[in-house]
Design a protein around this motif. Structure first.
Motif, PDB file in Angstrom:
ATOM      1  N   ARG A 268       0.863  -1.200  -0.191  1.00 61.91           N
ATOM      2  CA  ARG A 268       0.077   0.087   0.018  1.00 61.91           C
ATOM      3  C   ARG A 268       1.002   1.361   0.041  1.00 61.91           C
ATOM      4  N   LYS A 269       0.482   2.040  -0.763  1.00 60.41           N
ATOM      5  CA  LYS A 269       1.311   3.247  -1.050  1.00 60.41           C
ATOM      6  C   LYS A 269       0.676   4.564  -0.318  1.00 60.41           C
ATOM      7  N   ALA A 270       1.144   5.251   0.426  1.00 61.05           N
ATOM      8  CA  ALA A 270       0.644   6.210   0.957  1.00 61.05           C
ATOM      9  C   ALA A 270       0.399   7.476   0.050  1.00 61.05           C
ATOM     10  N   LYS A 271      -0.462   8.090   0.270  1.00 52.80           N
ATOM     11  CA  LYS A 271      -0.868   9.339  -0.699  1.00 52.80           C
ATOM     12  C   LYS A 271       0.263  10.404  -0.556  1.00 52.80           C
ATOM     13  N   ARG A 272       0.740  10.707  -1.872  1.00 52.70           N
ATOM     14  CA  ARG A 272       1.835  11.693  -1.871  1.00 52.70           C
ATOM     15  C   ARG A 272       1.324  12.873  -1.921  1.00 52.70           C
ATOM     16  N   PRO A 273       1.852  13.987  -1.392  1.00 58.19           N
ATOM     17  CA  PRO A 273       1.330  15.249  -1.657  1.00 58.19           C
ATOM     18  C   PRO A 273       1.329  15.924  -3.052  1.00 58.19           C
ATOM     19  N   ASN A 274       0.759  16.905  -3.302  1.00 51.94           N
ATOM     20  CA  ASN A 274       0.884  17.347  -4.664  1.00 51.94           C
ATOM     21  C   ASN A 274       2.467  17.895  -4.960  1.00 51.94           C
TER      22      ASN A 274
ATOM     23  N   ARG B  31       5.426  19.136  -2.318  1.00 56.95           N
ATOM     24  CA  ARG B  31       6.701  18.363  -2.271  1.00 56.95           C
ATOM     25  C   ARG B  31       7.989  19.344  -2.451  1.00 56.95           C
TER      26      ARG B  31
END
Length: 145
Positions: free
Chosen positions: A77-83, A87
């Motif tokens: 499961r990948k955590a949601k990456r910020p836009n 970043r």
């Protein structure tokens, strides 16, 4: 000015002494964990229980997620990456924070290091030139012109 900052950092480090030996680090880790001892006839079951039950800072014994029947998060499961912009801003903040940690050389140090590098390069150029000239003379002596 940078030397003053270096001295302040050294004083702070002395206050929070880190264990030097591996034995001291293990002892510090063991005291931080405070695993609750459990008596049992089967040694492997006892070891599992010791690792599953941990004494928290308030003195209560807690069980691991596996003991409670809950599944741990999978690696797939990948955590949601910020836009992208968030970043980028975070990256720039971290760059600035790292640059503040750098101890910049004074003008005198910079001049000294520059002279040392230039002298070293001049010596190496002279050495390569000398060897090249010597090999050229040797080759021309052996094979003639």
């Amino acid at each position: 000015m940078s030397e003053d900052r270096e001295q302040e950092r050294a004083e702070k480090r002395e206050g929070a002494a880190r264990p030097v030996t591996a034995a001291a680090r293990r002892e510090r880790r063991a005291s931080a964990r405070q695993v609750a001892p459990e008596t049992g006839s089967d040694q492997t079951e006892s070891a599992k229980a010791d690792s599953a039950k941990v004494v928290s800072s308030n003195g209560k014994t807690t069980q691991s997620k596996r003991e409670q029947g809950q599944e741990t998060a999978s690696r797939d499961r990948k955590a949601k990456r910020p836009n992208v912009f968030k970043r980028l801003v975070r990256f720039l903040r971290e760059v600035v924070a790292e640059l503040r940690k750098v101890i910049w050389p004074t003008r005198k140090m910079l001049l000294t290091y520059t002279i040392v590098v230039l002298v070293f390069v001049a010596v190496m150029v002279a050495l390569v030139f000398g060897l090249d000239f010597a090999f050229l003379q040797g080759v021309t002596f052996l094979f003639g012109k």
